[in-house]
Structure formats: C-alpha cells, structure tokens
Design an enzyme around this catalytic site. Sequence first.
Site, PDB file in Angstrom:
ATOM      1  N   GLU A   9       0.857  -1.198   0.000  1.00 21.15           N
ATOM      2  CA  GLU A   9       0.000   0.000   0.000  1.00 21.15           C
ATOM      3  C   GLU A   9       0.885   1.237   0.000  1.00 21.15           C
ATOM      4  O   GLU A   9       1.015   1.930   1.007  1.00 21.15           O
ATOM      5  CB  GLU A   9      -0.930  -0.017   1.212  1.00 21.15           C
ATOM      6  CG  GLU A   9      -1.757  -1.278   1.373  1.00 21.15           C
ATOM      7  CD  GLU A   9      -2.652  -1.563   0.173  1.00 21.15           C
ATOM      8  OE1 GLU A   9      -3.373  -0.644  -0.254  1.00 21.15           O
ATOM      9  OE2 GLU A   9      -2.586  -2.690  -0.356  1.00 21.15           O
ATOM     10  N   LYS A  69      -1.049 -12.727  19.076  1.00 17.45           N
ATOM     11  CA  LYS A  69      -1.591 -12.536  17.716  1.00 17.45           C
ATOM     12  C   LYS A  69      -3.085 -12.727  17.661  1.00 17.45           C
ATOM     13  O   LYS A  69      -3.622 -13.201  16.668  1.00 17.45           O
ATOM     14  CB  LYS A  69      -0.887 -13.493  16.742  1.00 17.45           C
ATOM     15  CG  LYS A  69       0.604 -13.265  16.692  1.00 17.45           C
ATOM     16  CD  LYS A  69       1.353 -14.400  16.063  1.00 17.45           C
ATOM     17  CE  LYS A  69       2.838 -14.114  16.167  1.00 17.45           C
ATOM     18  NZ  LYS A  69       3.676 -15.265  15.834  1.00 17.45           N
ATOM     19  N   ASP A 115       7.998 -10.231  13.554  1.00 12.46           N
ATOM     20  CA  ASP A 115       6.905 -11.153  13.300  1.00 12.46           C
ATOM     21  C   ASP A 115       5.638 -10.312  13.128  1.00 12.46           C
ATOM     22  O   ASP A 115       5.005  -9.894  14.102  1.00 12.46           O
ATOM     23  CB  ASP A 115       6.759 -12.101  14.494  1.00 12.46           C
ATOM     24  CG  ASP A 115       5.734 -13.196  14.217  1.00 12.46           C
ATOM     25  OD1 ASP A 115       5.021 -13.104  13.214  1.00 12.46           O
ATOM     26  OD2 ASP A 115       5.678 -14.146  15.012  1.00 12.46           O
ATOM     27  N   HIS A 125      -5.257   9.305  -2.770  1.00 14.62           N
ATOM     28  CA  HIS A 125      -4.978   7.914  -3.110  1.00 14.62           C
ATOM     29  C   HIS A 125      -4.715   7.749  -4.607  1.00 14.62           C
ATOM     30  O   HIS A 125      -3.744   7.151  -5.036  1.00 14.62           O
ATOM     31  CB  HIS A 125      -6.179   7.043  -2.712  1.00 14.62           C
ATOM     32  CG  HIS A 125      -5.850   6.038  -1.665  1.00 14.62           C
ATOM     33  ND1 HIS A 125      -5.515   4.754  -1.964  1.00 14.62           N
ATOM     34  CD2 HIS A 125      -5.778   6.168  -0.329  1.00 14.62           C
ATOM     35  CE1 HIS A 125      -5.273   4.105  -0.829  1.00 14.62           C
ATOM     36  NE2 HIS A 125      -5.431   4.941   0.183  1.00 14.62           N
TER      37      HIS A 125
END
Lengths: 357, 357, 357, 357
Positions: free
Chosen positions: C45, C175, C251, C348
């Site tokens: 992105e 997580k 991670d 964008h």
Amino acid sequence: MATMKEISETNVQPFAQIPMQAVGPFKLIGDVETDDLMVPMATYETPLWPSVARGARVAARAGGIRVTLIDERMTRSILLQAKHAGIAAQRLAEIKSRQEDIQEVVSQSSRFAKLLEMNSQVVGNLIYLRFEFHTGDASGHNMATNAADKIIPWLLAEYPDLDYVSISANYCTDKKVSAVNGILGRGKYVVCETTIPAKLCQRYLKTTPQALVDLHIKKDLIGSIVSGGLRTANAHVANMLLGFYLATGQDAANIVEGSQAINHAEVTPEGDLYFSTTLPNLIVGSVGNGKGLDFVLENLRLLGCADDSLPAGGNARRLACIAGATAFCGELSLLAAQTNPGELMQAHIKLERQHKA
Amino acid sequence: MATMKEISETNVQPFAQIPMQAVGPFKLIGDVETDDLMVPMATYETPLWPSVARGARVAARAGGIRVTLIDERMTRSILLQAKHAGIAAQRLAEIKSRQEDIQEVVSQSSRFAKLLEMNSQVVGNLIYLRFEFHTGDASGHNMATNAADKIIPWLLAEYPDLDYVSISANYCTDKKVSAVNGILGRGKYVVCETTIPAKLCQRYLKTTPQALVDLHIKKDLIGSIVSGGLRTANAHVANMLLGFYLATGQDAANIVEGSQAINHAEVTPEGDLYFSTTLPNLIVGSVGNGKGLDFVLENLRLLGCADDSLPAGGNARRLACIAGATAFCGELSLLAAQTNPGELMQAHIKLERQHKA
Amino acid sequence: MATMKEISETNVQPFAQIPMQAVGPFKLIGDVETDDLMVPMATYETPLWPSVARGARVAARAGGIRVTLIDERMTRSILLQAKHAGIAAQRLAEIKSRQEDIQEVVSQSSRFAKLLEMNSQVVGNLIYLRFEFHTGDASGHNMATNAADKIIPWLLAEYPDLDYVSISANYCTDKKVSAVNGILGRGKYVVCETTIPAKLCQRYLKTTPQALVDLHIKKDLIGSIVSGGLRTANAHVANMLLGFYLATGQDAANIVEGSQAINHAEVTPEGDLYFSTTLPNLIVGSVGNGKGLDFVLENLRLLGCADDSLPAGGNARRLACIAGATAFCGELSLLAAQTNPGELMQAHIKLERQHKA
Amino acid sequence: MATMKEISETNVQPFAQIPMQAVGPFKLIGDVETDDLMVPMATYETPLWPSVARGARVAARAGGIRVTLIDERMTRSILLQAKHAGIAAQRLAEIKSRQEDIQEVVSQSSRFAKLLEMNSQVVGNLIYLRFEFHTGDASGHNMATNAADKIIPWLLAEYPDLDYVSISANYCTDKKVSAVNGILGRGKYVVCETTIPAKLCQRYLKTTPQALVDLHIKKDLIGSIVSGGLRTANAHVANMLLGFYLATGQDAANIVEGSQAINHAEVTPEGDLYFSTTLPNLIVGSVGNGKGLDFVLENLRLLGCADDSLPAGGNARRLACIAGATAFCGELSLLAAQTNPGELMQAHIKLERQHKA
C-alpha cells in the site's frame, strides 16, 4: 420440579419491599410529548432520586428532552446442526427465502408476534439462526420463545438433514453482554437529547458545557475503552434502568444489555451543551409478567402507559421513551457532579443522611 | 437538588413489592459448609424459583455444591492529567512506590478500607489510576469512593504538576460491561462446582452428561463468542443474581458485571457430569445501603450472613458463596431443560399457571 | 513433518519482494532523541509512504514527537488442571509465593529471561497462569515459550495434584484480539504525542485543530465503540505497523494486538492541536528470527537499533519508540485528510498514479 | 506531501525480501476442488511451513478439506450529522428506501461495485451509515471508498439538513478489531472442515481426537474468553494469513480482522476428530494493489487464481477458500502439537536449526 406448595413452606416475606419514589417533573418532546411527568423509581440507592430529578429539572428548563424511537424488536436464536457447512449454507439460504411460511408458523403461537428478519452465523457445521419479531406491547421474551418452539419442529420436518441442538443459542442474546444486540437490534432503540444553555448548566448543574464535555470524553469514551468495555460509554445507566424497571414490573435482569448505552456530548457553536444518551437495547413491556401487580398497574397509569386507546405497541414504546429519558437525566446529573472535585461524595453523604432522617 | 419532601409529594406507593420465595434446600461444601439452606429470591420471573430449586436438589443429592472463594476487592479509578506522558509515567512510578503513605490517607476515610493494589493506564497525557481495597463486610462502593475522595487532594498537593479530571474514570468499573473487572478483580471471585452421577442427571435433570456438555459448548461458549460477548459464557446468571440481590438488599445494578460469568462442564472419565459456574465479579455486602430494611435483615439471618461472631468480611464472603451457588443451580437447571426440545416452553407455561393459580 | 528438502522442491521464488521506502525525516524527543531519522516501511500500500512522511514533517516542525516508553514485557500463559477449584486456589497461592524458585528454573532456559510477575484466572478446576518476562532485545516469544517449557515439568513435579493441559492457553495472548494484553501488558507500551500550532495544522495538514479533534471523537472513539471494538480507537495503526514490522524483520502477525491502539486529541487553551497515539502492545525485537537478513540488519542500523553500546534491551526499546512514532504520523495524516470531503480518494488516486509512473 | 523523488533519495533496499516457500500438497473439496495444490507462504517465522504442511497432509489423507464460502462483501461506513436524532431517523429511513438511486450513483464510480445493503447506527444526532458492496475480484477497499466518495455529495445534495463528518467512520471497519465485521460481514466468509479418523490423528498428529478436542475447548474457547477476546477462538490464524497474504499480494494489515476466526472441534460418535476453522472476515483479491508484481502473479497462477475463464469474482473466491484452508492446516497442526508437553518447543528448535543449516 418443586411444587409451589413446597417452596411456600419456608417463612420468608412474600414480597421484597424496595423503596420507591416518583421523581421529576419530566418534560419530553419528540416521539413522546408530555409536561410534568413524574417517574417512579424503586431502588435501595436512594440518592439516585434527587440526582435524576436534578437532571429532569434542568432539561425541562432547557425545553425538554427530545426522545426518538429508532427501532423495536425482540429476538430468539435457535441452534441447529448439519452434516457439514456446505449443507448448512444451502439450508440457511432456503430457510431465509421462506419468510412467509415461517410467519404462518409463528402466527399459530401468538396473534401479536410478527417475524421481521432472520440473521445467522455458521460455525463449522453449526447454524445459529436469530429470529427478530415485533411483539406488540409485550417485551416479548416468551412470545419469541414460544414462536421458536413452533418453528423448530417445522424446520426439522421440512429439512430432515438438520438436527436440533438448542432452542436458545446465546446469539439472541438475553441478559448477557454482547455486540449483536446493539448491531442487529433487541428491544427498543431510543435516543434522548437536549441542548442546555451555558447559564442553565451553571445554575442547575454547577458546571460548564466545556467541563462536562471534557469529562465525558475522558471518562465515558476513553475510560470505557481502556476498561475493555464493549459498546458501552456511560456513567451509570444501569442504576436508572434498575429503578425504572422494578417500579414498572419489568424483568430487571435486562439491565445487562440496557447498560450498554452510549452518551454523546459537545459544546455547540453558541457555547451551550448538547447532551445525549443513546440506548439501543431497552427491553420493556406494558403487559406480561409482573404487570398485574397493583402498584405496577398504578405506576403504568401514572406514566400514561396503560392507555387502551393507543395502537398495539404504543404503550410499550412510550414506556421505552420514558425509561430512556430517566437514564438520560441520571447521566447528565452525575457527570456534572463529577466535574467538581468532592461534590459526588458530599452529595451522597448529605442525601443518605436526609433520607435516613 | 430536590429535597426529600418535594419528592415525597407524588403519590406512588412507598415500596415496590417484588414477589419473593425461599428456594432450596442447598447443600454447600468447601469455603462454606451448610445443609438444608433455603435461599430467598425476589423476582417478577417466578418460574425461576422451581428451576433453581431443581438445580439445588440434584446438586445436594450429588454431594453438594463446592464453593471456593478465590479473591475479594472493591475498586475505584480516578483520572488525572499531566502536561505530557513523560511526566505521567514518572509520577505514576512515584505514586505506586508510596503505598504506605496512601494507606495512611485511606485510613482517615474508614477504618475498614485497606489498599491492596494500584493499577494504571496511561493514554496520551491522561492517567487512569485504579485503587483496589479490602472493604470488610461492605460491598464497598462508598468506602472506595470516600477513600478516593481523600486520596485525590493528597495527590494533587504532593504532585502539583498533576491536574484533577474525575473521581471516577470508568476504569473501576461500576455497573458497566468491561474486561478489567474480570482480569484485575472487582467484588468476590467465586467458583461453584459439582460432579453429578449420570443416573442423577437422568432422574432429576432428564438429560445425560454428554447432552448437557454438548449444549454448553455450543451455546455458552461458541454462542457467546459469535454474539460478540465479552468474558461471558453462561445462560442466564443475571436472573439468579437479580433475585438474590433484591432479596438481600444488594445494589442490583451490579448484576451487569455479575452477569459476566463462565460455565465449564465436562464428562468425567466415569461418564458423570462435572459442572461449574465461575463468577469473578460478585459484588455483595452484608452491611450498607439497603441492609437496614426488616425483610433484608431477616433474609441475611436466614442465610447465616448476619453473624457477629464471624471475622470482618466473613459475612460478606459467605453471602458471595451462596449467591454463586444460586446462580450455579439456575444454570444447571436451564441448560438441562434446553437439551430437550420443547421442555423450556412447557415448563414456563406450566409454572406460570401454577403460580397464578 | 515435512523436511525442508521436500518443501523446497516446489518452484516458487525464494523471497516475496515487498516494496520498501524510507520515509521521514522524523524528529523524536523524550525517551529517544533524534533528528532527521528516516524510517523504512515495506508495504504493497504505497500511498502510505507520503502520508506518513507528511505526519512526520509537521510533527518535526512542531518540535518533534515526544515518545515515552511506559512498560515492557513478554508473556506466555500455561494451562493446568486440578481436581477442584479449592485445590487450584491453594496451589496458585503457593506457586505465586515462589517467584525466586521459578526464576531459577527460568534461568536454565535463557540468561536474558527475567520473571516479572504471574497473573492467573481460575475457571472451574482450570488454572490459567500467565508468566511475564523481561526478554532483553528479543521480542521474546521463543524465550517465553522456552521458559514455560522448563517451568511446566518443575510445577508438575512440585505439585503432583496438578495436571498438564497446554503450554499455551490463549491467556498470553499471541496474535489474537484480547483485553488482557492491554490491561496486564505484553510487548512495549509506548505513548507518542505532539502539540501542533494551528498555523502548522493549516499549512501542512489543511485542517484546523477543532476539525481534527471533532473527527477523532466521532470516528476513533464513538465509531469504534459502535463497531463493537475492543480497546481500539484509531484509524489505521495496523497499516503503519505492518510496513515497519516487515522492514525490520519483526513477526508481523503481532500487528493484531498492535492494532489495539488509542488516539487522544484535544484543542489546547491556546487553540493548538494536542495529538497522541498510545500503543500498549508493540511487540518488537532487534534480535531473533528475521533479524539476520541483510536488508533487515541494514535497516536496523539506519534506525540506530543495532548499537552494541546500548544496555541490554536498549535497541529493542528504541525500535519500539520509533515504531510508535511511525504509527502516530500515519494517524495524524489520515485523520487530517478525512476532515476534508474528497481529499482521501484524490490523494490515493494521485499517489498511486505517481508511484506507478 | 512528499514527492516520490524525495522519498527515493534515502538509500534503503527497494524491496523487503521475505522468505517464501510453497507448502502442501493440499486437497480441497466443496466450493473449490483440487488435488496436490501447493500454497506459497512468505514469513520470517519459517517453522510455520512444515507445520502447515503437516496439517495439509493429514487432511488430504482424510479425504480433503471441505471449503464452503458462505458470503462475500466489502464495506465502507460514512458519518453524517443531523440537527437532532428525530431528523436522523427520518432521513435514514428515506435513504434506505432509495437503494436503486444509490446504486446508480455507485455505478458512476465503478462497473464492478454493486450495492448489497445498508446498515446504520444512530448515536445522538450522528449517523453511522455502512454500505456493503460486491466488488468482483478486487478485495474492494478502494472501490468501496470511491463509491462512498460519490455517494456523499449526492446525499448532501438530496438531504441538505445532513452535514458531512467523515468518509470513514470506523463502523466499516478496516484493519481494526470489531464485532461488526463478523456479524454484518466484511470480506469472504469461509468455513473449512474435515473429519479425521483416529488412526490418522495418531499417525500424523501424534494425538487422539479426545485430547485435541479437550485442548481446543480449554484453550481456544475458554482461554480466549478469559483473555477478554472478541469473536476469536483460535490458536494462531494470524500467522497463516500473514504468510499467505504476503505471498499473494494482499494488504496484510487485514489480518487484524482475519485473525477473528473460530475453531470448532468434536469427537464423532465413531471416535474420529471433526475439526473446523471458520473465518468470517477473509479480505482478499486477485486484482488490485500488489497484484502486478511478478512473483505475485506467478503465485496466483500456481493457485489457479489468475484464471480468465472464471466468472467475475471467481478468482477471489477461490483465493479465499485456499487462504482459509491454509489457516485450517496451521490450526490443526499447532493444536495437535500442544496436546503433548514439550513437543512445541522441540519442534521449533529442530526446525529453525534445519532451516538455518
């Protein structure tokens, strides 16, 4: 099961007597319009009464509390099981396309229950299927359960590859913390709001719009977020709902979802206080369990919620708007008190002393 | 604020009368040991009584409900503000190192309140500081607030670069959904458990250990998860707590956090049913608001929770264990009923009819 | 298990190549002091780069981003089972009193791991026991697991009435969405804040302090609350953490808990913008898996986080502060853009076009 | 904003190189049917590869992973404001009745975007309006934002008493923890399930169905509940999604909502293991940002997700099913490992050593 006789043999009082007062007067505008309404509240926490009354008084002086009823429905989710998720998905699609057939089944259980929508979740081979109903003036717990009780055998007959797991699957969800009730709806969804001029804030609430908004953001919003709250942003909505529910014969365990209410406040361009309390899950009824007791009937009449001339559901909607306004007043008053160091405790002590005297 | 006199002028009944019964008998083992205890419950939802009684009866036959009290504390969080987070962090470290000084301040507010721990969150330049207290036999709301009321001016004097924002910051958190209460503790933390032989399951609960465990997993656990629940995994704990709280003079709005209870069940290697209800946030007291009413005193005596010979806090701990056991019985009974299609609704209808008759 | 050889036989590229840029310059003050720091971010992105750079630029002009490290720890929870909760409670009390003994066991697994605290939950007869460690410059997942792997057999030997259930019990939690990580801590707890004069807001961010604060309250706070969010109040922190984590060998699945960050903004009495991003769960390390890759080493050096002269843990703490500042800049910039209708989409489109050109 | 030129001047590598392997082979049945599919995963946590491969292997031997796609949609919520809630409610009702008009506006922004539904929340005078779209083979973030960008001016023109607040209101919600995404849907909703004979469990997973189910209940379900999790019940779904997303050019910050997955397992009457992973929020696309990179294209081809002969959306749906199956295999394998004390750490150490060698 135990018979009533066995149970009655133990000699406790037949009634718990909870102190009750009518507080107000409330001025409401919007979906309910009323002046000088007194609202009964039953609670052991009697300092609540003058606190709510203070909120009601300042709101009345500011033109009244605008109440808006956004939605109403009662729900019950059932739990079925398929051989695998592929079948679950297919059957769900079929079931959802048969709303009319299911309404017909529902009609056998009650002439008031109207099926509005079905929502579902599939987890592995499990189907959580949530039915939403209009239930007239009843809060609708039993009506929804009764409808589900009729729907289940019909579904199992129509779709023999589905198995029964439970008539209630916690995706309803009743008297438990959830997000589903707020997002999909359960009970009445009521918004209460008022704009209070800065001068009235000072005179009645001993605070400024800016101070109250600042506290609201740091306590109701950020404080609730850090506490790991869920769709909750208020100071003590549960207190007011408890008092109102007990006084009007409601199933007060529903304050659990009722407590998940959201305040929003801002300082207007004119420097006044816009204050609102949004209650997406007000579960109330003007008929049903608890409503036959004399003092409850009397209270419902006092509130104008035992009015046969209203259309079906009209009494319950009015009741919900008043419940919301009561919560709104308690929120406004407590937040104002907490902007001033020491005020909260002093008020508590003083009022408890007065009350005991 | 309104005077009591003004409020009293409205003619509602002075008490809401909530139907009350004693149910049982309960047999408890573990941290409370008792046979044949009858437990009063006040509620408009009267089918609850025989349902709880059924759970109590089967548990008694299986050897009783083991109650274990894991923890007890009452909390209040205050909200302060620094110029920036660097100062906030430094001051917090200093404050936390001065537990003895703060206990001395607390002692001025009550001889019962004992500071146990401080926990905090920093958000930007805001400090959410949560005080945990032992509060003897009181549930401790007022004791904690009163202590905070003394601590705040002391902190502001000691640390002039901190500013007051609120005496209550929703990181406490009182009568609102949260994760903090379960993780850090608030109220009594009680576990109730029993192993019920398969035969007794069949005779009293009309179900099998496997069927009940299966339902529990799919409803209490997965169903609560898909509903977007938060630290909640039960069927209707709020119902039992409401009934018990009203009968014993508790602030029943605390059923909001009380409702966040977790059932755990499994089939033992012998094929029996291990069933447990864990209630991490039972907020109860045997003294304080509401406890002076005659019927409340009577009920506390009935429960053995007005016993002057117990050490400080002993009556409240016993009360919490009994409250937990009451919830446990209601859970066991309802889950059993829901394993059988149709039973829930039939029982409801039959019992309401009996009760009205 | 599959051998590496078998797996390697499939002909995919040996590396996924994620576009990477250094953005900035960042000026940091507080617990890390640096001018002109460029921060590498790897992401598909790519419009993220100029957006973060804009935030960094305005913050630098306003005097820099103040970074404060509040806490650091890594956790692992194990799961044990007792015969009943009474035994569970007793054993837990004993275990918690033996912190030194357990530290000795931990020391056999690593010379860096230091046991800080133990927290627990009891559910029925289950014990969820959460160990918190200092883990030096490592993020510490493996160090904590390794320590738990040593603690478990020791506990089972010391307390033969406890049984093993799992080495990881989801009360850690790794997580996954939770409240426990924010409340008890996991990873680095970093606060980033700046006060930006109204003029600079206008020049760099094309908005006013009031407009940005207003949007923040209605989107980050109330919007997250109605979405059923949990300890989350930001716009897109996950985006910045992903880019930073991939560029520095972290991670990146730990952005799940990292995303639970809380913005706080207000208009100062002077009319300027106070803006902050609080990140309670930044899980980063300067050594360990992924850190041996050449480009990662290079990036760590660029950031000053491969500095052997720092005390143990110093490189990881610096890394966390920079990660937080990167998230802060992305938040500031996106919120500013969203105050202006149409700006977000135009930016964008323009930036993707530029990047492709 | 910074120009690309300025940014490029800093000398970091143009790409972060994340280790990548294809793992498998996967056998899928149900909505995707394939044998011997190899799935690329990019991650610094390389022990993940053999762990996922082990899960794939046992599932293939058991007949394959059944994948079922339940739903698909992409969302964007906008935020508008009315004078009061009464107006908000009225305008919302009008807007919701004009789905066709709004679809026409949407069509100007993209030929793929199809408006499916509108959901809303009212808080005070604020309107959170959530649009749900079909977005073909794109994950749809930009398509949804672009559509919202067209809808907003149209709404403001049609309803001049509504004001703009934000184009994104966190009720969408993107890359943040929520309940709304699971309940109302966002991304692909995929269920993966297999029944594994007890013998295969033993041979490949070194465990029994009963041991794995027992661990799953106590860790995934109860452990997640006590952690204060939200709609999450898994071990490490985020790990597998990260690896899959990076390898296939996805916006990997969407693992935040992807991580909110729910495992369900039980022992069948035959004594075998039914295991499932339900992923309600898999946000993936086969076209869009990141998909133009050579290795990504190659990987999409390997997966059969760059197939022009499929109907619009078919490649993305296939991709979602494979993503889900990858997560499923990682869950199965890790849970099996954790049933055996010591296995987890030993496997980690051994594999990292192999990989480094």
